[in-house]
Design a protein around this motif. Structure first.
Motif, PDB file in Angstrom:
ATOM      1  N   ASP A  83       0.813  -1.222   0.000  1.00 36.36           N
ATOM      2  CA  ASP A  83       0.000   0.000   0.000  1.00 36.36           C
ATOM      3  C   ASP A  83       0.840   1.263   0.000  1.00 36.36           C
ATOM      4  OD1 ASP A  83      -2.344  -1.489   0.085  1.00 36.36           O
ATOM      5  OD2 ASP A  83      -2.368  -1.555   2.273  1.00 36.36           O
ATOM      6  N   ASN A  84       2.162   1.122   0.145  1.00 33.23           N
ATOM      7  CA  ASN A  84       3.003   2.310   0.298  1.00 33.23           C
ATOM      8  C   ASN A  84       4.141   2.403  -0.714  1.00 33.23           C
ATOM      9  OD1 ASN A  84       1.980   3.729   2.872  1.00 33.23           O
ATOM     10  ND2 ASN A  84       2.128   1.592   3.504  1.00 33.23           N
ATOM     11  N   VAL A  85       4.121   1.584  -1.735  1.00 31.82           N
ATOM     12  CA  VAL A  85       5.133   1.684  -2.789  1.00 31.82           C
ATOM     13  C   VAL A  85       5.008   3.054  -3.462  1.00 31.82           C
ATOM     14  CG1 VAL A  85       5.824   0.814  -5.051  1.00 31.82           C
ATOM     15  CG2 VAL A  85       5.293  -0.786  -3.208  1.00 31.82           C
ATOM     16  N   ASP A  86       6.088   3.793  -3.512  1.00 34.30           N
ATOM     17  CA  ASP A  86       6.092   5.126  -4.101  1.00 34.30           C
ATOM     18  C   ASP A  86       6.172   5.017  -5.633  1.00 34.30           C
ATOM     19  OD1 ASP A  86       7.592   7.616  -5.193  1.00 34.30           O
ATOM     20  OD2 ASP A  86       6.959   8.240  -3.189  1.00 34.30           O
ATOM     21  N   GLU A 120      -8.642   7.691  -6.180  1.00 30.33           N
ATOM     22  CA  GLU A 120      -7.370   7.782  -6.879  1.00 30.33           C
ATOM     23  C   GLU A 120      -6.310   6.952  -6.158  1.00 30.33           C
ATOM     24  OE1 GLU A 120      -4.427  11.351  -8.553  1.00 30.33           O
ATOM     25  OE2 GLU A 120      -6.028  11.772  -7.122  1.00 30.33           O
ATOM     26  N   SER A 121      -5.417   6.331  -6.907  1.00 29.99           N
ATOM     27  CA  SER A 121      -4.304   5.576  -6.308  1.00 29.99           C
ATOM     28  C   SER A 121      -3.021   6.369  -6.522  1.00 29.99           C
ATOM     29  CB  SER A 121      -4.192   4.174  -6.915  1.00 29.99           C
ATOM     30  OG  SER A 121      -4.209   4.227  -8.324  1.00 29.99           O
ATOM     31  N   ILE A 122      -2.578   7.045  -5.456  1.00 34.48           N
ATOM     32  CA  ILE A 122      -1.392   7.886  -5.523  1.00 34.48           C
ATOM     33  C   ILE A 122      -0.138   7.083  -5.218  1.00 34.48           C
ATOM     34  CG2 ILE A 122      -0.293   9.957  -4.579  1.00 34.48           C
ATOM     35  CD1 ILE A 122      -3.088  10.945  -3.830  1.00 34.48           C
ATOM     36  N   VAL A 123      -0.265   6.137  -4.280  1.00 30.16           N
ATOM     37  CA  VAL A 123       0.841   5.253  -3.928  1.00 30.16           C
ATOM     38  C   VAL A 123       0.324   3.821  -3.908  1.00 30.16           C
ATOM     39  CG1 VAL A 123       2.092   6.960  -2.558  1.00 30.16           C
ATOM     40  CG2 VAL A 123       0.380   5.517  -1.458  1.00 30.16           C
ATOM     41  N   GLY A 124       1.260   2.872  -3.887  1.00 26.66           N
ATOM     42  CA  GLY A 124       0.883   1.470  -3.732  1.00 26.66           C
ATOM     43  C   GLY A 124       0.680   0.748  -5.041  1.00 26.66           C
ATOM     44  N   THR A 125       0.781  -0.571  -4.947  1.00 27.96           N
ATOM     45  CA  THR A 125       0.468  -1.459  -6.060  1.00 27.96           C
ATOM     46  C   THR A 125      -0.384  -2.578  -5.494  1.00 27.96           C
ATOM     47  OG1 THR A 125       1.407  -2.967  -7.728  1.00 27.96           O
ATOM     48  CG2 THR A 125       2.709  -2.614  -5.734  1.00 27.96           C
ATOM     49  N   PRO A 126      -1.672  -2.658  -5.894  1.00 23.36           N
ATOM     50  CA  PRO A 126      -2.633  -3.529  -5.204  1.00 23.36           C
ATOM     51  C   PRO A 126      -2.241  -4.997  -5.226  1.00 23.36           C
ATOM     52  CG  PRO A 126      -3.750  -1.999  -6.682  1.00 23.36           C
ATOM     53  CD  PRO A 126      -2.294  -1.905  -6.993  1.00 23.36           C
ATOM     54  N   GLN A 127      -2.333  -5.647  -4.070  1.00 24.08           N
ATOM     55  CA  GLN A 127      -2.178  -7.092  -4.027  1.00 24.08           C
ATOM     56  C   GLN A 127      -3.356  -7.707  -4.770  1.00 24.08           C
ATOM     57  OE1 GLN A 127      -0.667  -8.872  -0.240  1.00 24.08           O
ATOM     58  NE2 GLN A 127      -1.101  -6.846   0.602  1.00 24.08           N
ATOM     59  N   GLY A 128      -3.076  -8.646  -5.642  1.00 23.20           N
ATOM     60  CA  GLY A 128      -4.104  -9.247  -6.465  1.00 23.20           C
ATOM     61  C   GLY A 128      -3.879  -8.983  -7.938  1.00 23.20           C
ATOM     62  N   GLY A 129      -3.157  -7.909  -8.250  1.00 27.02           N
ATOM     63  CA  GLY A 129      -2.816  -7.628  -9.635  1.00 27.02           C
ATOM     64  C   GLY A 129      -1.705  -8.532 -10.117  1.00 27.02           C
ATOM     65  N   LEU A 130      -1.779  -8.980 -11.365  1.00 30.00           N
ATOM     66  CA  LEU A 130      -0.783  -9.913 -11.885  1.00 30.00           C
ATOM     67  C   LEU A 130       0.594  -9.278 -12.020  1.00 30.00           C
ATOM     68  CD1 LEU A 130      -3.591 -11.197 -12.723  1.00 30.00           C
ATOM     69  CD2 LEU A 130      -2.350 -12.280 -14.589  1.00 30.00           C
ATOM     70  N   ILE A 131       0.617  -7.952 -12.160  1.00 29.90           N
ATOM     71  CA  ILE A 131       1.895  -7.274 -12.342  1.00 29.90           C
ATOM     72  C   ILE A 131       2.511  -6.845 -11.012  1.00 29.90           C
ATOM     73  CG2 ILE A 131       1.101  -4.861 -12.532  1.00 29.90           C
ATOM     74  CD1 ILE A 131       2.865  -4.653 -15.063  1.00 29.90           C
ATOM     75  N   SER A 132       1.719  -6.881  -9.941  1.00 25.39           N
ATOM     76  CA  SER A 132       2.181  -6.381  -8.639  1.00 25.39           C
ATOM     77  C   SER A 132       3.367  -7.147  -8.062  1.00 25.39           C
ATOM     78  CB  SER A 132       1.021  -6.368  -7.640  1.00 25.39           C
ATOM     79  OG  SER A 132       0.049  -5.421  -8.018  1.00 25.39           O
ATOM     80  N   PRO A 133       3.391  -8.487  -8.108  1.00 19.71           N
ATOM     81  CA  PRO A 133       4.521  -9.201  -7.509  1.00 19.71           C
ATOM     82  C   PRO A 133       5.878  -8.826  -8.098  1.00 19.71           C
ATOM     83  CG  PRO A 133       2.701 -10.711  -7.877  1.00 19.71           C
ATOM     84  CD  PRO A 133       2.334  -9.427  -8.556  1.00 19.71           C
ATOM     85  N   VAL A 134       5.977  -8.741  -9.419  1.00 21.97           N
ATOM     86  CA  VAL A 134       7.269  -8.423 -10.011  1.00 21.97           C
ATOM     87  C   VAL A 134       7.625  -6.962  -9.765  1.00 21.97           C
ATOM     88  CG1 VAL A 134       6.323  -7.917 -12.318  1.00 21.97           C
ATOM     89  CG2 VAL A 134       8.720  -8.610 -12.068  1.00 21.97           C
ATOM     90  N   LEU A 135       6.634  -6.064  -9.737  1.00 17.67           N
ATOM     91  CA  LEU A 135       6.917  -4.663  -9.423  1.00 17.67           C
ATOM     92  C   LEU A 135       7.408  -4.534  -7.987  1.00 17.67           C
ATOM     93  CD1 LEU A 135       3.952  -2.750 -11.135  1.00 17.67           C
ATOM     94  CD2 LEU A 135       6.303  -3.049 -11.968  1.00 17.67           C
TER      95      LEU A 135
END
Length: 441
Positions: A161-164, A201-216
């Protein structure tokens, strides 16, 4: 692995920056992602299922590719949902729209091929041919064979939730020169979140559940933590130090206590620079290792690790299923059994076997046999209890139930040998550890 993927990995090894990546998100890549999707996955904000999208698959993919080439394709907000955590709190998940899953999946494959040659050996999460068991094996071998006396057990507060976003894009730009590819990564990051019909709006973070989130997430911590530790921290230390990371969970093993304390202080500052914070209540330094025999323990990846000795009196690292994970297992098992007990008893036990075996394959590592046998027995007694509650008349005697249970449900076994360097086959090992349920051995 396909020829194109091998080629991309070779290019990543050869060149500091890679170009012309977006053209790899083509019809075949998207169609392959469609094939991989499960029919049982939750739907995103669009409400579209795999079956619905697949009815006009060729036309849908052609339209998607046209929109991507003209940059009129924009990812939809992810649908926010929650799943329970072991501590009673809820973990937020973001479910992308179906079309976005396909694009994310194709782009994630490209990112994995770019970064797999670049990631360090200390990271294990969401990587090809690496698993949580490999991380535990690495910890075990390091403590057993290196000069380890202290462990920094660290927890990052709300990492995903806090990835810049700005820092993440800078990290990606360091390795990728394809601006179109980066443009779509940024669009996914900024797609927003839909919860109860309201889009935020999503200003920070990469949602858990997205296919691209783990590698990011791995890219982010590769730069924030892994490279920093290997290239800056270790060089400044007099003693030995080792990092083992699985996604956002990590521990650092040290030879000297004062160096563990110094690195902890530097780590707090390092993470804060990139928008992350240490969960101080869950982060601590403890003495541990063959030269620090004591009763201290630490939990990592669902297991409690402790100092122990073998039958011959030699030092070893002991492992057991953590109390938190046992509690979660029992709660999940009770919920599943209560919600499925009305189905035919044979079908019920067959499906329970799949669920139970999946869990015990993870927890069945060297040293945990008594734990997994206990969990296996818990599931057995719970199933017997609730199947007999379906009506006023008992469905079985316990003796008859055990006969059926032993026929349909696999007995507990150790599947993963983390006390050796050998990789695991997924089959039970160490002689015949299958134990008859009623023998109590």
């Amino acid at each position: 692995m396909g020829t194109e993927r091998k080629e991309l990995r070779e290019l990543s090894r050869k060149y500091p920056k890679l170009e012309t990546l977006m053209n790899r998100v083509d019809y075949e890549a998207l169609k392959e992602e469609h094939r991989r999707q499960s029919n049982r996955k939750a739907v995103g904000a669009d409400g579209t299922t795999k079956e619905e999208y697949g009815r006009e698959l060729d036309a849908n993919l052609a339209d998607l590719l046209t929109r991507m080439r003209t940059f009129s394709y924009r990812p939809q907000p992810v649908r926010r949902t929650y799943i329970p955590k072991a501590n009673g709190k809820m973990r937020p998940l973001g479910i992308p729209a179906y079309e976005d899953k396909l694009v994310q999946g194709a782009m994630a494959c490209i990112l994995n091929d770019i970064y797999e040659p670049r990631f360090l050996d200390c990271s294990y999460g969401f990587r090809e041919k690496r698993s949580a068991h490999d991380a535990i094996r690495a910890i075990n071998q390091t403590i057993m064979t290196k000069k380890v006396n202290y462990i920094l057990d660290c927890d990052i507060k709300g990492f995903f939730d806090n990835v810049d976003h700005k820092w993440l894009m800078k990290f990606l730009e360091n390795d990728i020169a394809d601006q179109n590819f980066l443009r779509y990564v940024a669009r996914f990051l900024k797609a927003g979140i839909m919860e109860n019909g309201t889009v935020s709006e999503s200003i920070v973070g990469t949602p858990q559940g997205g296919l691209i989130s783990p590698v990011l997430a791995n890219v982010y911590l590769h730069y924030v933590l892994d490279l920093w530790f290997e290239r800056a921290v270790k060089k400044a230390l007099k003693g030995e130090a080792y990092l083992v990371r699985f996604a956002d969970d990590f521990i650092i093993l040290f030879q000297y206590e004062e160096e563990a304390e110094a690195v902890y202080k530097a780590l707090v500052e390092r993470l804060e620079k990139f928008g992350l914070r240490v969960e101080k209540d869950k982060t601590h330094i403890l003495p541990f290792g063959r030269f620090k025999g004591n009763k201290e323990t630490f939990d990592f990846l669902g297991f409690t690790h402790y100092n122990s000795i073998t039958k011959t009196g030699k030092y070893t690292v002991g492992h057991r299923v953590s109390k938190k994970k046992k509690k979660m297992f029992k709660a999940n098992m009770l919920a599943w059994i209560k919600s499925n007990r009305q189905m035919n008893a044979i079908e019920f036990l067959q499906k329970l076997n799949v669920k139970l075996t999946g869990s015990l394959r993870y927890y069945g590592i060297s040293g945990t046999f008594l734990d997994i046998r206990s969990l296996h027995r818990f599931a057995c007694f719970l199933a017997y209890k609730w199947l007999n509650r379906r009506s006023q008349r008992r469905s079985f005697s316990f003796e008859k139930f055990i006969v059926v249970w032993n026929r349909l449900v696999k007995r507990p076994a150790i599947y993963v040998d983390i006390w050796s360097q050998n990789r695991d086959s997924g089959e039970p090992y160490a002689g015949n550890l299958h134990v008859r349920f009623l023998e109590g051995s």
